[in-house]
Design a protein around this motif. Structure first.
Motif, short mmCIF file in Angstrom:
data_model
loop_
_atom_site.label_atom_id
_atom_site.label_comp_id
_atom_site.label_asym_id
_atom_site.label_seq_id
_atom_site.Cartn_x
_atom_site.Cartn_y
_atom_site.Cartn_z
N LEU A 79 0.84 -1.21 0.00
CA LEU A 79 0.00 0.00 0.00
C LEU A 79 0.87 1.26 0.00
CD1 LEU A 79 -2.88 -0.94 2.49
CD2 LEU A 79 -2.89 -1.01 -0.01
N ALA A 80 1.99 1.21 0.72
CA ALA A 80 2.90 2.38 0.76
C ALA A 80 3.48 2.65 -0.62
CB ALA A 80 4.02 2.13 1.77
N CYS A 81 3.84 1.58 -1.36
CA CYS A 81 4.41 1.77 -2.71
C CYS A 81 3.35 2.35 -3.65
CB CYS A 81 4.90 0.44 -3.28
SG CYS A 81 6.32 -0.21 -2.41
N VAL A 82 2.12 1.80 -3.57
CA VAL A 82 1.06 2.29 -4.46
C VAL A 82 0.76 3.76 -4.16
CG1 VAL A 82 -1.35 2.02 -5.16
CG2 VAL A 82 0.05 0.00 -4.71
N MET A 83 0.67 4.09 -2.87
CA MET A 83 0.33 5.48 -2.53
C MET A 83 1.47 6.42 -2.94
SD MET A 83 -1.23 7.17 0.86
CE MET A 83 -2.93 6.74 0.69
N THR A 84 2.72 5.98 -2.80
CA THR A 84 3.86 6.81 -3.23
C THR A 84 3.78 7.05 -4.74
OG1 THR A 84 5.21 5.93 -1.45
CG2 THR A 84 6.40 6.93 -3.27
N LEU A 85 3.46 5.99 -5.50
CA LEU A 85 3.34 6.14 -6.96
C LEU A 85 2.27 7.19 -7.29
CD1 LEU A 85 4.18 5.02 -9.80
CD2 LEU A 85 2.21 3.51 -9.64
N PHE A 86 1.11 7.08 -6.61
CA PHE A 86 0.02 8.03 -6.86
C PHE A 86 0.44 9.45 -6.50
CE2 PHE A 86 -3.80 4.91 -6.25
CZ PHE A 86 -3.42 4.28 -7.42
N LEU A 87 0.98 9.63 -5.27
CA LEU A 87 1.30 10.99 -4.80
C LEU A 87 2.36 11.66 -5.67
CD1 LEU A 87 1.35 10.47 -0.92
CD2 LEU A 87 -0.41 11.61 -2.28
N LEU A 88 3.28 10.83 -6.21
CA LEU A 88 4.38 11.42 -7.01
C LEU A 88 4.03 11.51 -8.50
CD1 LEU A 88 7.54 9.82 -5.33
CD2 LEU A 88 6.68 12.15 -5.09
N MET A 89 2.82 11.05 -8.87
CA MET A 89 2.45 11.03 -10.30
C MET A 89 2.73 12.35 -11.03
SD MET A 89 -0.93 8.86 -11.35
CE MET A 89 -2.02 9.84 -10.45
N PRO A 90 2.33 13.52 -10.48
CA PRO A 90 2.53 14.76 -11.25
C PRO A 90 4.00 15.17 -11.32
CG PRO A 90 1.00 15.08 -9.40
CD PRO A 90 1.63 13.76 -9.21
N PHE A 91 4.84 14.62 -10.47
CA PHE A 91 6.22 15.12 -10.36
C PHE A 91 7.25 14.11 -10.87
CE2 PHE A 91 3.57 16.42 -6.72
CZ PHE A 91 3.27 17.68 -7.21
N SER A 92 6.81 12.88 -11.12
CA SER A 92 7.74 11.85 -11.58
C SER A 92 7.57 11.69 -13.09
CB SER A 92 7.43 10.52 -10.90
OG SER A 92 6.18 10.05 -11.36
N LYS A 93 8.29 10.72 -13.66
CA LYS A 93 8.18 10.50 -15.09
C LYS A 93 6.80 9.95 -15.49
CE LYS A 93 10.48 8.84 -19.07
NZ LYS A 93 11.77 8.71 -19.68
N MET A 94 5.95 9.67 -14.50
CA MET A 94 4.61 9.19 -14.82
C MET A 94 3.89 10.17 -15.76
SD MET A 94 2.76 6.58 -14.09
CE MET A 94 1.12 6.11 -14.56
N VAL A 95 4.25 11.45 -15.67
CA VAL A 95 3.56 12.44 -16.52
C VAL A 95 3.87 12.24 -18.01
CG1 VAL A 95 3.35 14.26 -14.78
CG2 VAL A 95 5.39 14.16 -16.19
N HIS A 96 4.94 11.48 -18.32
CA HIS A 96 5.31 11.36 -19.74
C HIS A 96 4.17 10.77 -20.56
CE1 HIS A 96 5.96 7.09 -18.96
NE2 HIS A 96 5.96 6.91 -20.26
N GLY A 97 3.48 9.78 -19.99
CA GLY A 97 2.38 9.12 -20.72
C GLY A 97 1.29 10.13 -21.06
N PHE A 98 0.89 10.93 -20.05
CA PHE A 98 -0.17 11.92 -20.26
C PHE A 98 0.25 12.96 -21.31
CE2 PHE A 98 -0.80 10.30 -15.96
CZ PHE A 98 -2.17 10.09 -15.92
N PHE A 99 1.49 13.47 -21.17
CA PHE A 99 1.93 14.53 -22.09
C PHE A 99 2.17 13.99 -23.49
CE2 PHE A 99 2.36 17.07 -18.35
CZ PHE A 99 2.17 18.36 -18.80
N ARG A 100 2.75 12.78 -23.58
CA ARG A 100 3.02 12.27 -24.93
C ARG A 100 1.71 11.97 -25.65
NH1 ARG A 100 8.13 10.09 -23.26
NH2 ARG A 100 9.72 11.00 -24.61
N LEU A 101 0.74 11.39 -24.91
CA LEU A 101 -0.56 11.11 -25.53
C LEU A 101 -1.21 12.41 -25.98
CD1 LEU A 101 -2.86 9.21 -26.24
CD2 LEU A 101 -3.67 9.35 -23.89
#
Ligand code: HEM
Ligand code: SF4
Ligand code: SF4
Length: 366
Positions: free
Chosen positions: A325-347
């Protein structure tokens, strides 16, 4: 959103290189960047941001180019576009300081958050609700929902505002549904990592082609989507069908989640390994650590989820649940600031590109 001096320099350098490419046009068939480039002769800051987000960093143009160093033009288009791309995410999503910190200290930041949140979930479990079976014997369903919904929706809203600013900055005009389908189609196949003719990209093999990055990315992306579908299905079953967890192995959440977790784990190992083989000077070298932290985080989310599944019925469920749960929540909380944004911006860039093309076609000829 105004540009600082460093961002202005990065845009200026990318513009210099793009103008040379626009005169040369040798790489025209490689990806969507070159056809988009040839639509115009002068490039505003927004045009450069758009081209940067269209680039998939396949590196094909670098290895084909006759103007790389030691030539005086010193072309390195993949790196110039990567710098502008990362800066555009930092600029368009607020608060920028968090994104800069993640890019500089990603592993430490994610590690600290995971440790704090795991401690928090462990403490919650110690106050055992005894309100259900399986995981719910450790943490009540309503508590999980109350914690995870805001931790997911708030970062998504920040990303949504950033995408709206992007759309305005690149001047993509009124959205057409056909463009949405075209963008989704290109993103689903990761067409721009295929080297134009389907021969693969030049990410880790230099001037030789390889499809390893695209294959591992697809395992990661579709694995993530399967895991997301698994959680969404479980929510519908819980609230809509009054069928709460734990679920048997043949129930949809398990049939979607287990292969999804395996695919994500293999994808993370592959993408992490390829990253250590590739030349950092052909990307945004300053965010290498943050990008690696993102891959590790995805790998941790998947592997702790699988470990939890395998540990069902043993004493390891409590600590593994807190860690997962800690890993999942960290992934969610860091979504706007990590490379996770690449998918949204590239799409969004692929959709914006299809939109602009459709508009140009529909415009009456002068
Ligand atoms: C709209 C969908 C997506 C598109 C178009 C897309 C595109 C790309 C591209 C072009 C790359 C390679 C270039 C780069 O490193 O920037 C990449 C890397 C990566 N993507 Fe995606 N992606 C999408 C969604 C996702 C999703 C949903 C995930 C997982 C949650 C994901 C995880 C990764 C990872 C781990 C890397 C490797 C990062 C690295 O090597 O630094 N992507 N993506
Ligand atoms: S990268 Fe080099 S070869 Fe390719 S279009 Fe630009 S200048 Fe020409
Ligand atoms: S690195 Fe690849 S995707 Fe980016 S501009 Fe060059 S050829 Fe296109």
């Amino acid at each position: 959103m105004s540009l600082d001096l460093l961002q202005l320099d990065q845009i200026q350098e990318a513009r210099r290189q793009i103008e040379i490419c626009n005169a040369c046009r040798y790489c025209e068939g490689f990806c969507s960047v070159f056809p988009a480039m040839t639509r115009q002769k002068a490039f505003a800051d927004g045009d450069i941001t758009h081209l940067a987000n269209l680039c998939h960093n396949c590196r094909g143009c670098y290895y084909s180019c006759q103007y790389t160093e030691p030539h005086e033009f010193a072309l390195n288009l993949p790196a110039a576009l990567a710098e502008v791309r990362v800066a555009s995410w930092e600029r368009l999503i607020q608060p920028q300081a968090v994104a800069r910190l993640f890019h500089a200290q990603g592993v430490a930041m994610a590690g600290l958050l995971i440790a704090l949140l795991a401690g928090f979930f462990w403490a919650l479990a110690a106050l055992k609700p005894d309100a259900g079976d399986g995981f719910y014997a450790y943490l009540a369903h309503n508590t999980m929902v109350a914690l995870f919904v805001p931790a997911f929706v708030t970062p998504l809203a920040l990303i949504g505002f950033g995408l709206r600013s992007y759309w305005r900055e690149v001047g993509a005009g009124p959205l057409r549904m056909a463009a949405v389908w075209a963008g989704l189609h290109d993103a689903a196949r990761l067409k721009n990592l295929s080297g134009g003719q389907g021969q693969g990209c030049n990410f880790e093999e230099g001037d030789r082609y390889s499809d390893r990055r695209r294959i591992h990315h697809q395992l990661m992306m579709y694995g993530f989507l399967l895991c997301f579908a698994s959680t969404s299905t479980a929510t519908v079953m819980h609230y809509g069908l009054n069928w709460p967890a734990p679920y048997p192995w043949w129930a949809p959440p398990k049939l979607l989640g287990v292969p999804g977790g395996v695919m994500m784990t293999i994808g993370a190992i592959g993408l992490g390994w390829l990253k250590t083989k590739a030349d950092p000077a052909l990307g945004a070298a300053r965010v290498w650590g943050g990008e690696m932290a993102f891959i590790l985080l995805l790998g941790l989310v998947a592997s702790t989820g699988l470990a939890l599944y395998l540990a069902t019925g043993t004493g390891l469920v409590g600590p593994l649940l807190a860690l997962h749960l800690a890993c999942v929540m960290t992934l969610f909380l860091l979504m706007p600031f990590s490379k996770m944004v690449h998918g949204f911006f590239r799409l969004t860039a692929l959709i914006a590109e299809a939109n602009t093309k459709a508009q140009t076609k529909a415009a009456p000829k002068a």
